[in-house]
Design an enzyme around this catalytic site. Structure first.
Site, PDB file in Angstrom:
ATOM      1  N   SER A   1      -5.537 -13.020  -8.719  1.00 54.06           N
ATOM      2  CA  SER A   1      -4.501 -14.351  -9.834  1.00 54.06           C
ATOM      3  C   SER A   1      -4.058 -15.118  -9.109  1.00 54.06           C
ATOM      4  O   SER A   1      -5.224 -16.015  -9.519  1.00 54.06           O
ATOM      5  CB  SER A   1      -2.805 -12.939  -9.333  1.00 54.06           C
ATOM      6  OG  SER A   1      -1.676 -13.670  -9.773  1.00 54.06           O
TER       7      SER A   1
ATOM      8  N   ASP B   1      -2.406 -18.623 -15.223  1.00 54.02           N
ATOM      9  CA  ASP B   1      -2.949 -18.289 -13.561  1.00 54.02           C
ATOM     10  C   ASP B   1      -4.638 -18.179 -13.812  1.00 54.02           C
ATOM     11  O   ASP B   1      -4.530 -17.930 -14.816  1.00 54.02           O
ATOM     12  CB  ASP B   1      -1.839 -18.337 -12.859  1.00 54.02           C
ATOM     13  CG  ASP B   1      -1.562 -16.010 -13.611  1.00 54.02           C
ATOM     14  OD1 ASP B   1      -2.113 -15.989 -14.839  1.00 54.02           O
ATOM     15  OD2 ASP B   1      -1.518 -14.728 -12.633  1.00 54.02           O
TER      16      ASP B   1
ATOM     17  N   ASP C   1      -5.816 -15.017 -13.675  1.00 50.35           N
ATOM     18  CA  ASP C   1      -6.313 -14.236 -14.199  1.00 50.35           C
ATOM     19  C   ASP C   1      -5.002 -13.340 -15.600  1.00 50.35           C
ATOM     20  O   ASP C   1      -6.065 -12.903 -16.352  1.00 50.35           O
ATOM     21  CB  ASP C   1      -6.397 -12.860 -13.642  1.00 50.35           C
ATOM     22  CG  ASP C   1      -4.938 -12.416 -13.179  1.00 50.35           C
ATOM     23  OD1 ASP C   1      -4.161 -13.018 -13.204  1.00 50.35           O
ATOM     24  OD2 ASP C   1      -4.207 -11.331 -12.600  1.00 50.35           O
TER      25      ASP C   1
ATOM     26  N   ASP D   1      -2.772 -13.447 -16.439  1.00 46.63           N
ATOM     27  CA  ASP D   1      -1.428 -12.406 -17.114  1.00 46.63           C
ATOM     28  C   ASP D   1      -0.078 -13.038 -17.003  1.00 46.63           C
ATOM     29  O   ASP D   1       0.548 -12.451 -16.985  1.00 46.63           O
ATOM     30  CB  ASP D   1      -1.676 -10.794 -15.907  1.00 46.63           C
ATOM     31  CG  ASP D   1      -1.325 -11.268 -15.066  1.00 46.63           C
ATOM     32  OD1 ASP D   1      -0.999 -12.712 -14.081  1.00 46.63           O
ATOM     33  OD2 ASP D   1      -1.367 -10.765 -13.977  1.00 46.63           O
TER      34      ASP D   1
END
Length: 458
Positions: free
Chosen positions: A111, A248, A250, A252
């Protein structure tokens, strides 16, 4: 570093590996090794229900190839068919698990963490995060407390073609020219958002300016993205763009800035999106779900308009659980992790950015919407590094710190609050102070952080 040869698949691996608030995460070569990934894949393959394929995605970290391959080895040893999506956002895995009727999914990502870290997130059938009971079974398998099955021979297939389906899911309900004439800056963070973000916005008519727009495993999250907004703010101001989005690693979560370069965080996004859904009769009970980190100014403004707000612990899984239990349609975190029941209850930065941009009417700017939302209370967060996990998790037992928190809350007398919590993914104690006065915030955040540093590290 653990050696694959000394840890045959299905054999006891470690008594110290456990799922945190967002999967398993740590330093590559430390906690995160191919041996661990293979074992997690194997036990995950046995624990997941159903006979469908298991989808694997990854962000751009250099270690992602290695860990994905090890996960594939473990999953196929458990007899699973694996579909490898390659570079993609975490929500692409979740959404495609649901759309394809898969048995589950795995995302290799840390992340917003630095490039040297990596992690493993698991999804159950339907695209929801793996239930705690299933996580505990995998942990038990890693500890050697479950019987291993005979090794089987699953199969693996490259399925990056499925990302086209994910992109189409994000476009549902939006017109080809929905964003026509809008200049938008996208900070793609050298990460997962590079897989499909710019083309999505362009397909809706937007003029896109890219920052950090190619996958780079050595630069992901470094001085960019949702944890470092300065490059985005500067680019928006310099280019004359109406708004900008920062993802960010990833993708999400997302944070926005308006045309003046001002932050539009998750609280503002919840307020704006929630107001639009309420006006359309699509927000049951005018209820939003947020976390303990959400701003008091947001809460008071939402309630003053007749809305309801339910707070949860920090973590999208807690928001998700509360939304399901309460029948809420919208919830999320101040950090920009937003969940909307109308789109499958998967936190998705790209979806959130597209929906927020699409809320704007012709001639209306994001700055206009922000000005009509609420005024935030001054709020500061300081991270105190505390290497000792037990001290970090049990900070309430530190009398000097607990007493200082009580004094701060008493002096603010309902016009502010203190939140101290241990990070679920990093060796950090997070100290947050919020009050109606910036001077009060500054006084107490420095005081409390100093006490935490002194008392918990010595």
């Amino acid at each position: 570093m653990a050696d694959l040869a000394t840890h045959p698949v299905g054999q006891p691996f470690s008594a110290g590996v456990s799922f945190g608030t967002d999967g398993i995460r740590g330093l590559v070569g430390g906690l995160m090794t191919p041996a661990l990934a293979m074992q997690v894949g194997y036990w995950g393959g046995l624990v997941l229900q159903g006979e469908g394929p298991v989808l694997i995605g990854r962000d751009s970290r250099s270690s992602g190839w290695m860990l994905s391959a090890a996960l594939e080895a473990g999953l196929t040893a458990a007899g699973r068919e694996v579909w490898n999506l390659g570079l993609c956002p975490t929500p692409a895995v979740a959404r495609l698990v649901q759309q394809q009727g898969a048995a589950g999914g795995v995302m290799v990502s840390a992340s917003h963490n630095p490039p040297a870290d990596n992690g493993i997130k698991l999804f159950a059938a339907g695209g929801s995060k793996l239930a705690r009971q299933q996580q505990e079974l995998i942990e038990a398998g890693l500890r050697g407390e479950l019987p291993a099955a005979a090794n089987r021979c699953g199969s693996s297939h490259q399925r990056s073609d499925l990302l086209a389906i994910y992109r189409q899911l994000l476009r549902e309900g939006l017109a080809d020219n929905q964003l026509s004439g809008r200049r938008i800056v996208l900070d793609l963070c050298w990460g997962s958002a590079t897989a499909c973000s710019s083309e999505l916005f362009r397909s809706l008519g937007a003029e896109v300016i890219e920052l950090h727009g190619s996958p780079d495993g050595n630069a992901i999250n470094v001085g960019c993205g949702s944890t470092h907004l300065a490059p985005l703010q500067e680019a928006v101001r310099q280019s004359g763009a109406e708004l900008g989005f920062a993802f960010d690693g990833d993708a999400d979560r997302v944070l926005a800035v308006d045309g003046e370069g001002r932050l539009v965080d998750g609280d503002h996004i919840l307020f704006m999106w929630g107001s639009a859904l309420a006006a359309a009769g699509q927000l049951p009970k005018q209820l939003l779900v947020a976390t303990v980190m959400s701003n008091l100014g947001f809460e008071r403004a939402w309630r003053s308009g007749g809305g309801q707000l339910e707070r949860t612990a920090v973590g999208d899984q807690y928001v998700h659980e509360a939304m399901q239990n309460l029948g809420a349609a919208l919830g999320g975190e101040q950090s920009g992790h937003i969940l909307c029941a109308h789109h499958g209850l998967t936190g998705d930065g790209l979806l959130t950015a597209l929906q927020l941009a699409a809320l704007l009417k012709p001639g209306e700017s994001l700055a206009d919407r922000r000005n009509q939302s609420f005024v935030s209370y001054p709020q500061r967060l300081k991270n105190v590094r505390v290497a000792n996990r037990e001290r970090r998790q049990q900070w309430q037992q530190c009398d000097p710190l607990a007493q200082a928190v009580a004094r701060a809350e008493a002096e603010m007398a309902g016009e502010g609050r203190v939140l101290v919590r241990a990070s679920g993914t990093e060796p950090l104690l997070r100290v947050m102070v919020e009050a109606s006065s910036q001077a009060v915030v500054d006084h107490w955040i420095e005081n409390l952080a100093a006490i935490a540093e002194r008392e918990l590290n010595h």
